[in-house]
Design a protein around this motif. Structure first.
Motif, mmCIF file in Angstrom:
data_model
loop_
_atom_site.group_PDB
_atom_site.id
_atom_site.type_symbol
_atom_site.label_atom_id
_atom_site.label_comp_id
_atom_site.label_asym_id
_atom_site.label_seq_id
_atom_site.Cartn_x
_atom_site.Cartn_y
_atom_site.Cartn_z
ATOM 1 N N ASP A 184 2.300 6.402 -7.413
ATOM 2 C CA ASP A 184 1.358 7.388 -7.957
ATOM 3 C C ASP A 184 1.976 8.758 -8.175
ATOM 4 O O ASP A 184 1.475 9.538 -9.004
ATOM 5 C CB ASP A 184 0.151 7.520 -7.022
ATOM 6 N N VAL A 185 3.040 9.083 -7.437
ATOM 7 C CA VAL A 185 3.621 10.431 -7.551
ATOM 8 C C VAL A 185 4.891 10.449 -8.384
ATOM 9 O O VAL A 185 5.409 11.535 -8.695
ATOM 10 C CB VAL A 185 3.919 11.042 -6.165
ATOM 11 N N ASP A 219 0.827 -1.208 0.000
ATOM 12 C CA ASP A 219 0.000 0.000 0.000
ATOM 13 C C ASP A 219 0.867 1.267 0.000
ATOM 14 O O ASP A 219 0.609 2.205 -0.768
ATOM 15 C CB ASP A 219 -0.917 0.002 1.220
ATOM 16 N N LYS A 220 1.885 1.284 0.832
ATOM 17 C CA LYS A 220 2.716 2.482 0.921
ATOM 18 C C LYS A 220 3.506 2.726 -0.359
ATOM 19 O O LYS A 220 3.634 3.865 -0.825
ATOM 20 C CB LYS A 220 3.653 2.381 2.127
ATOM 21 N N PHE A 221 4.044 1.674 -0.931
ATOM 22 C CA PHE A 221 4.769 1.850 -2.186
ATOM 23 C C PHE A 221 3.824 2.247 -3.320
ATOM 24 O O PHE A 221 4.223 2.938 -4.261
ATOM 25 C CB PHE A 221 5.531 0.581 -2.548
ATOM 26 N N ALA A 251 5.405 -5.866 -7.769
ATOM 27 C CA ALA A 251 4.927 -6.518 -8.989
ATOM 28 C C ALA A 251 4.085 -5.595 -9.871
ATOM 29 O O ALA A 251 4.149 -5.674 -11.105
ATOM 30 C CB ALA A 251 4.128 -7.772 -8.632
ATOM 31 N N SER A 252 3.310 -4.716 -9.264
ATOM 32 C CA SER A 252 2.411 -3.837 -10.030
ATOM 33 C C SER A 252 2.921 -2.407 -10.127
ATOM 34 O O SER A 252 2.161 -1.507 -10.487
ATOM 35 C CB SER A 252 1.016 -3.843 -9.384
ATOM 36 N N TYR A 253 4.197 -2.221 -9.810
ATOM 37 C CA TYR A 253 4.737 -0.857 -9.748
ATOM 38 C C TYR A 253 5.945 -0.698 -10.670
ATOM 39 O O TYR A 253 7.098 -0.711 -10.238
ATOM 40 C CB TYR A 253 5.136 -0.519 -8.308
ATOM 41 N N PRO A 254 5.704 -0.506 -11.962
ATOM 42 C CA PRO A 254 6.826 -0.394 -12.903
ATOM 43 C C PRO A 254 7.704 0.829 -12.670
ATOM 44 O O PRO A 254 8.919 0.767 -12.873
ATOM 45 C CB PRO A 254 6.131 -0.329 -14.265
#
Length: 225
Positions: free
Chosen positions: A139-140, A132-134, A179-182
């Motif tokens: 997002d920014v 959640d934190k990552f 995994a979902s954070y390119p």
């Protein structure tokens, strides 16, 4: 005047922040390691909180000023030493960066729980908290390669030690946190390639971290394939 001295611990991510900032500014410094389980008396006398890092700054007549708290030390280095500025010039942007530096510290708190717990439920809670934190960081982030684009900043100095943990964790098990954070994955890779980041720890860092996990009988080790 003699060089700056950084009082350190081999695994401390907060020490790494200061070491990275010093390296990015091209400032020579001496590093002294202490055992936090057996803190020497001389250290306790100069450390108000009994924590590392400390930065010893030479003064006139052979005295030294002592700085504590990693963010304070990093900002002092940026403001007092020549070389590229690591904080934005704009006050609002600088304040935003300070906020994400603190956010990085909150992530470290969850990593501590992840790596020291023996409990499967607590481990999963920490793993989900990190996802959640990552996600909020993802997002920014912009186009990179660093937090503020092409310019390396103190936020990068904060997150590089955060990501370093996962270099060792990934050797043990797939936590699936990025995994979902390119964008974060690309940022992590860019920071790992930075010489200042690579040189902020001793060559035996990964083995020392594994020994730390074994000492705590960490649940993570039960997931090793």
């Amino acid at each position: 005047m003699s060089s700056l001295t950084l009082i350190s611990h081999l695994l401390c991510p907060y020490v790494q922040r200061a070491a990275i900032a010093l390296a990015e500014k091209g400032v020579p410094f001496e590093k002294i390691y202490i055992d936090l389980k057996a803190k020497p008396d001389w250290f306790l006398k100069i450390s108000p909180l009994g924590k590392v890092p400390l930065l010893m700054v030479p003064q006139a007549h052979g005295s030294e000023a002592i700085l504590f708290e990693s963010s304070v030390i990093a900002e002092y280095i940026d403001e007092s030493q020549p070389g590229p500025r690591l904080h934005p010039d704009d006050a609002l942007t600088r304040a935003r960066h300070r906020g994400f530096m603190e956010y990085g510290s909150s992530i470290l708190a969850d990593i501590w729980g992840l790596e020291t717990t023996r409990d499967a439920t607590v481990f999963e809670e920490k793993r989900k908290a990190l996802i959640d934190k990552f996600g909020r960081v993802e997002d920014v982030l912009g186009d990179g390669p660093y937090f503020a684009g092409s310019k390396f900043s103190l936020v990068d100095a904060v997150f590089a030690p955060v990501f370093r943990y996962f270099d060792t964790f990934d050797e043990i098990t797939d936590l699936g946190i990025f995994a979902s954070y390119p964008k974060i994955s690309a940022w992590r890779k860019a920071l790992a390639a930075r010489p200042s980041v690579q040189e902020a720890v001793t060559p035996g860092y990964r083995q020392l971290l594994r020994e730390f996990l074994k000492k705590y009988d960490a649940y993570m080790l039960t997931l090793a394939s």
